[in-house]
Design a protein around this motif. Sequence first.
Motif, PDB file in Angstrom:
ATOM      1  N   LYS A  33       0.840  -1.208   0.000  1.00  0.00           N
ATOM      2  CA  LYS A  33       0.000   0.000   0.000  1.00  0.00           C
ATOM      3  C   LYS A  33       0.877   1.262   0.000  1.00  0.00           C
ATOM      4  O   LYS A  33       0.596   2.220  -0.720  1.00  0.00           O
ATOM      5  CB  LYS A  33      -0.919  -0.013   1.227  1.00  0.00           C
ATOM      6  N   LEU A  34       1.956   1.258   0.802  1.00  0.00           N
ATOM      7  CA  LEU A  34       2.882   2.397   0.812  1.00  0.00           C
ATOM      8  C   LEU A  34       3.491   2.606  -0.572  1.00  0.00           C
ATOM      9  O   LEU A  34       3.601   3.744  -1.039  1.00  0.00           O
ATOM     10  CB  LEU A  34       4.013   2.155   1.817  1.00  0.00           C
ATOM     11  N   ASN A  35       3.896   1.524  -1.206  1.00  0.00           N
ATOM     12  CA  ASN A  35       4.468   1.621  -2.555  1.00  0.00           C
ATOM     13  C   ASN A  35       3.463   2.212  -3.535  1.00  0.00           C
ATOM     14  O   ASN A  35       3.817   3.061  -4.358  1.00  0.00           O
ATOM     15  CB  ASN A  35       4.918   0.249  -3.059  1.00  0.00           C
ATOM     16  N   LEU A  36       2.214   1.767  -3.455  1.00  0.00           N
ATOM     17  CA  LEU A  36       1.194   2.258  -4.387  1.00  0.00           C
ATOM     18  C   LEU A  36       0.838   3.716  -4.124  1.00  0.00           C
ATOM     19  O   LEU A  36       0.670   4.497  -5.053  1.00  0.00           O
ATOM     20  CB  LEU A  36      -0.069   1.387  -4.302  1.00  0.00           C
ATOM     21  N   GLU A  37       0.724   4.086  -2.839  1.00  0.00           N
ATOM     22  CA  GLU A  37       0.311   5.446  -2.497  1.00  0.00           C
ATOM     23  C   GLU A  37       1.437   6.468  -2.630  1.00  0.00           C
ATOM     24  O   GLU A  37       1.216   7.594  -3.038  1.00  0.00           O
ATOM     25  CB  GLU A  37      -0.246   5.486  -1.077  1.00  0.00           C
ATOM     26  N   VAL A  41       9.899   4.591  -5.338  1.00  0.00           N
ATOM     27  CA  VAL A  41      11.115   5.269  -4.886  1.00  0.00           C
ATOM     28  C   VAL A  41      11.047   5.472  -3.373  1.00  0.00           C
ATOM     29  O   VAL A  41      12.022   5.255  -2.657  1.00  0.00           O
ATOM     30  CB  VAL A  41      11.299   6.619  -5.626  1.00  0.00           C
ATOM     31  N   PHE A  42       9.867   5.851  -2.889  1.00  0.00           N
ATOM     32  CA  PHE A  42       9.674   6.020  -1.447  1.00  0.00           C
ATOM     33  C   PHE A  42       9.859   4.687  -0.720  1.00  0.00           C
ATOM     34  O   PHE A  42      10.517   4.620   0.319  1.00  0.00           O
ATOM     35  CB  PHE A  42       8.276   6.588  -1.165  1.00  0.00           C
ATOM     36  N   GLY A  43       9.278   3.624  -1.270  1.00  0.00           N
ATOM     37  CA  GLY A  43       9.436   2.297  -0.673  1.00  0.00           C
ATOM     38  C   GLY A  43      10.895   1.895  -0.589  1.00  0.00           C
ATOM     39  O   GLY A  43      11.353   1.354   0.423  1.00  0.00           O
ATOM     40  N   ASP A  44      11.638   2.193  -1.650  1.00  0.00           N
ATOM     41  CA  ASP A  44      13.077   1.894  -1.652  1.00  0.00           C
ATOM     42  C   ASP A  44      13.811   2.698  -0.583  1.00  0.00           C
ATOM     43  O   ASP A  44      14.746   2.199   0.048  1.00  0.00           O
ATOM     44  CB  ASP A  44      13.685   2.173  -3.022  1.00  0.00           C
ATOM     45  N   GLU A  45      13.385   3.958  -0.364  1.00  0.00           N
ATOM     46  CA  GLU A  45      13.998   4.787   0.687  1.00  0.00           C
ATOM     47  C   GLU A  45      13.813   4.142   2.062  1.00  0.00           C
ATOM     48  O   GLU A  45      14.737   4.126   2.875  1.00  0.00           O
ATOM     49  CB  GLU A  45      13.354   6.181   0.728  1.00  0.00           C
ATOM     50  N   SER A 102       5.005   1.488   9.872  1.00  0.00           N
ATOM     51  CA  SER A 102       4.816   0.528  10.954  1.00  0.00           C
ATOM     52  C   SER A 102       5.563  -0.757  10.612  1.00  0.00           C
ATOM     53  O   SER A 102       5.506  -1.232   9.479  1.00  0.00           O
ATOM     54  CB  SER A 102       3.313   0.264  11.104  1.00  0.00           C
ATOM     55  N   ILE A 103       6.266  -1.293  11.602  1.00  0.00           N
ATOM     56  CA  ILE A 103       7.038  -2.526  11.399  1.00  0.00           C
ATOM     57  C   ILE A 103       6.617  -3.550  12.451  1.00  0.00           C
ATOM     58  O   ILE A 103       6.562  -3.236  13.636  1.00  0.00           O
ATOM     59  CB  ILE A 103       8.553  -2.243  11.500  1.00  0.00           C
ATOM     60  N   SER A 104       6.317  -4.749  11.984  1.00  0.00           N
ATOM     61  CA  SER A 104       5.980  -5.847  12.882  1.00  0.00           C
ATOM     62  C   SER A 104       7.168  -6.789  12.963  1.00  0.00           C
ATOM     63  O   SER A 104       7.972  -6.862  12.028  1.00  0.00           O
ATOM     64  CB  SER A 104       4.769  -6.624  12.356  1.00  0.00           C
ATOM     65  N   GLY A 105       7.257  -7.512  14.083  1.00  0.00           N
ATOM     66  CA  GLY A 105       8.373  -8.433  14.202  1.00  0.00           C
ATOM     67  C   GLY A 105       8.168  -9.506  15.235  1.00  0.00           C
ATOM     68  O   GLY A 105       7.231  -9.462  16.037  1.00  0.00           O
ATOM     69  N   ALA A 106       9.065 -10.475  15.182  1.00  0.00           N
ATOM     70  CA  ALA A 106       9.045 -11.592  16.118  1.00  0.00           C
ATOM     71  C   ALA A 106      10.481 -11.899  16.531  1.00  0.00           C
ATOM     72  O   ALA A 106      11.398 -11.774  15.731  1.00  0.00           O
ATOM     73  CB  ALA A 106       8.435 -12.818  15.451  1.00  0.00           C
ATOM     74  N   VAL A 107      10.629 -12.295  17.790  1.00  0.00           N
ATOM     75  CA  VAL A 107      11.946 -12.671  18.305  1.00  0.00           C
ATOM     76  C   VAL A 107      11.861 -14.082  18.866  1.00  0.00           C
ATOM     77  O   VAL A 107      10.994 -14.375  19.698  1.00  0.00           O
ATOM     78  CB  VAL A 107      12.422 -11.696  19.404  1.00  0.00           C
ATOM     79  N   VAL A 108      12.752 -14.948  18.399  1.00  0.00           N
ATOM     80  CA  VAL A 108      12.799 -16.339  18.846  1.00  0.00           C
ATOM     81  C   VAL A 108      14.216 -16.606  19.355  1.00  0.00           C
ATOM     82  O   VAL A 108      15.194 -16.247  18.708  1.00  0.00           O
ATOM     83  CB  VAL A 108      12.471 -17.306  17.681  1.00  0.00           C
TER      84      VAL A 108
END
Length: 142
Positions: A33-37, A41-45, A102-108
């Motif tokens: 969605k970020l790439n489309l909106e 170039v922004f997504g790459d940044e 926003s970034i989601s993550g998991a730690v194992v």
Amino acid sequence: EATVSELLEEMSKAIEMKRTFSFVYLDIDNFDKLNLEKGYVFGDEILREIKNSLENEVRNYGLYTHVGDEFMILLWTKSKSDALMLVQKVIENVKEKYPYVSISGAVVKYPVDADNWEGILNKAKTALSASKKSGGGRLINI
């Protein structure tokens, strides 16, 4: 930055040697969605910003790789809380420049949470999915 196969090879060696580590799996929420909106170039940044932050924070503690908007990090930390703090710092660095990302993550943690790399990856993927389903923007600690 390591390749995926290099990271998995290091993980396999660590398991073989019974060396404790944390595995972190991060994903940018709604990246398509970020790439489309905002444009690719922004997504790459954003990807570059995450890579730069990981390079700075992870350099002395492990290695990382990425495929698309997913990042895998292998950390030679003694505790899971150390891994969480390090990754939280990476996320905060990105959010300083891009507060709406926003970034989601998991730690194992090996060997506490899983004792082979398939188990580690499965638990990380399951936790990451749970983080995203709960609205994203969270680090889930198994």
